[in-house]
Enzyme design. Structure first.
Site, PDB file in Angstrom:
ATOM      1  N   ASP A  53       0.863  -1.174   0.000  1.00  0.00           N
ATOM      2  CA  ASP A  53       0.000   0.000   0.000  1.00  0.00           C
ATOM      3  C   ASP A  53       0.894   1.216   0.000  1.00  0.00           C
ATOM      4  O   ASP A  53       1.629   1.463   0.954  1.00  0.00           O
ATOM      5  CB  ASP A  53      -0.898  -0.005   1.242  1.00  0.00           C
ATOM      6  N   ASP A  91       7.053  12.756   4.218  1.00  0.00           N
ATOM      7  CA  ASP A  91       6.464  11.526   4.747  1.00  0.00           C
ATOM      8  C   ASP A  91       7.506  10.405   4.827  1.00  0.00           C
ATOM      9  O   ASP A  91       7.228   9.265   4.458  1.00  0.00           O
ATOM     10  CB  ASP A  91       5.280  11.088   3.880  1.00  0.00           C
TER      11      ASP A  91
END
Length: 379
Positions: free
Chosen positions: A81, A212
């Protein structure tokens, strides 16, 4: 009495008429906004149908081929993912194995922004940044094609060590051999690889903030070389600016403390903080978003780590899965010292990534030592 009744009727009529007019205005505004919102997908589909681009002159990419290669994006082909969509493993018609990320419909707001982002990423040519091979769009479907990383993500190597008998042709995320714990030297090689990639990004004429950095966005090739991935939240800092004004973003546990106050001026020091957290994670094997018990109470990983360093207990912090044979205490302490510098509360007190990379390389006899007996790949 009759005159008074007429006044009441007139007042009631005016009241009702005013309310009806207000309702009509609200309905008209909502309808106009709804129609304006609907025009975007229609406009997008009119210019984005069947568009594709390849950044490798030897590679031709089409949505039809990508659908065939993934069996129409079958769940069994999923290998991860990517934050903004699922990632599939696929073998193209020319025999090349690639990773394909199918973005969620709202991952990017518009066609032009999406294409500009892809063209920017294709220019990030660095050994420690994942290479994007191309993209495809068909109506609302948007797909990115990346080079395939044999070892999967760092997150899998730190935590998913269970063996599996699944067919490795379908998924490298669960290969048919057990992942043995990463040695200390390999963990340091990975830390230096991430630092190298971030140093490159922050040192560009137009610096790029990843925003991130985390274990699942660190991909590893067959030689455990790092390839930073997932630039869905990345932002550029224009030459005339020292920051970018945007909404705080990232992953819980990795985000810098300035985000807690809704701070909107994001600098490269946000990546530095996340990198420091990642250093703690790699060295300790502890997830940043889970609390650690310290003196009978639950605290964040960074708080616990700084307390342990202050008590000179660095060797106790090292992941129990790491062999103590040949583990040099001075290098362990240096690693935790650098991580503490990167995770300082105030952004201006954190070092730049170029300085961090310099410190990481300073006491290294050989950059990137790997224990070849540590793991074997499926044939």
């Amino acid at each position: 009495m009759k005159h008074h009744l007429q006044k009441v009727v007139v007042a009631a009529a005016i009241f009702i008429g005013a309310h009806l007019f207000f309702v009509f205005l609200v309905f008209a505004c909502c309808r106009r906004r709804w129609n304006r919102g609907r025009s975007k997908p229609e406009e997008l589909s009119s210019i984005a149908i069947h568009e594709s681009a390849s950044f490798d002159p030897k590679l031709r990419i089409s949505m039809e081929e990508l659908r065939n290669a993934t069996e129409d994006f079958h769940p069994l082909r999923i290998i991860g993912d990517g934050g903004f969509g699922l990632v599939f493993k696929a073998r193209l018609a020319n025999g090349l194995t690639v990773a394909i990320k199918k973005l969620e419909p709202d991952a990017f707001q518009g066609f032009h922004e999406f294409r500009a982002e892809m063209e920017a990423l294709c220019k990030l040519q660095h050994p420690n940044i994942v290479k994007i091979l191309g993209y495809c769009m068909s109506n609302s479907d948007r797909v990115l094609v990346y080079e395939f990383m044999e070892r999967g993500s760092l997150d899998q190597w730190l935590y998913d060590t269970k063996s599996s008998s699944e067919n490795s042709e379908v998924s490298w995320s669960k290969p048919s051999v057990e992942r043995l714990p990463l040695s200390w030297d390999t963990r340091m090689k990975i830390i230096k690889g991430v630092a190298s990639g971030l140093t490159f990004m922050h040192g560009l004429p137009t610096p790029i903030i990843h925003r991130d950095i985390k274990a699942s966005d660190v991909l590893l090739d067959a030689d455990f070389e790092v390839h930073i991935a997932d630039f869905g939240l990345a932002r550029k800092i224009e030459a005339s600016q020292s920051h970018v004004t945007t909404q705080p973003a990232g992953t819980m546990g990795y985000m810098p403390p300035e985000y807690k106050d809704g701070y909107r001026r994001v600098t490269v020091k946000a990546d530095v903080y996340s990198f420091g957290v990642l250093m703690f994670e790699i060295a300790t094997g502890l997830r940043p978003y889970l609390p650690v018990v310290d003196r009978g109470e639950e605290v964040e990983l960074t708080v616990w780590a700084r307390n342990m360093v202050g008590e000179n207990r660095q060797m106790e912090m090292v992941d129990l899965a790491v062999s103590r044979d040949g583990l040099v205490e001075a290098r362990v302490k240096e690693c935790f010292s650098i991580a503490c510098m990167c995770t300082r509360e105030r952004a201006k007190d954190r070092p730049g990534m170029s300085r961090v990379l310099e410190l990481l390389n300073r006491h290294s006899d050989e950059n990137g030592v790997i224990d070849r007996n540590m793991v074997s790949l499926p044939k």
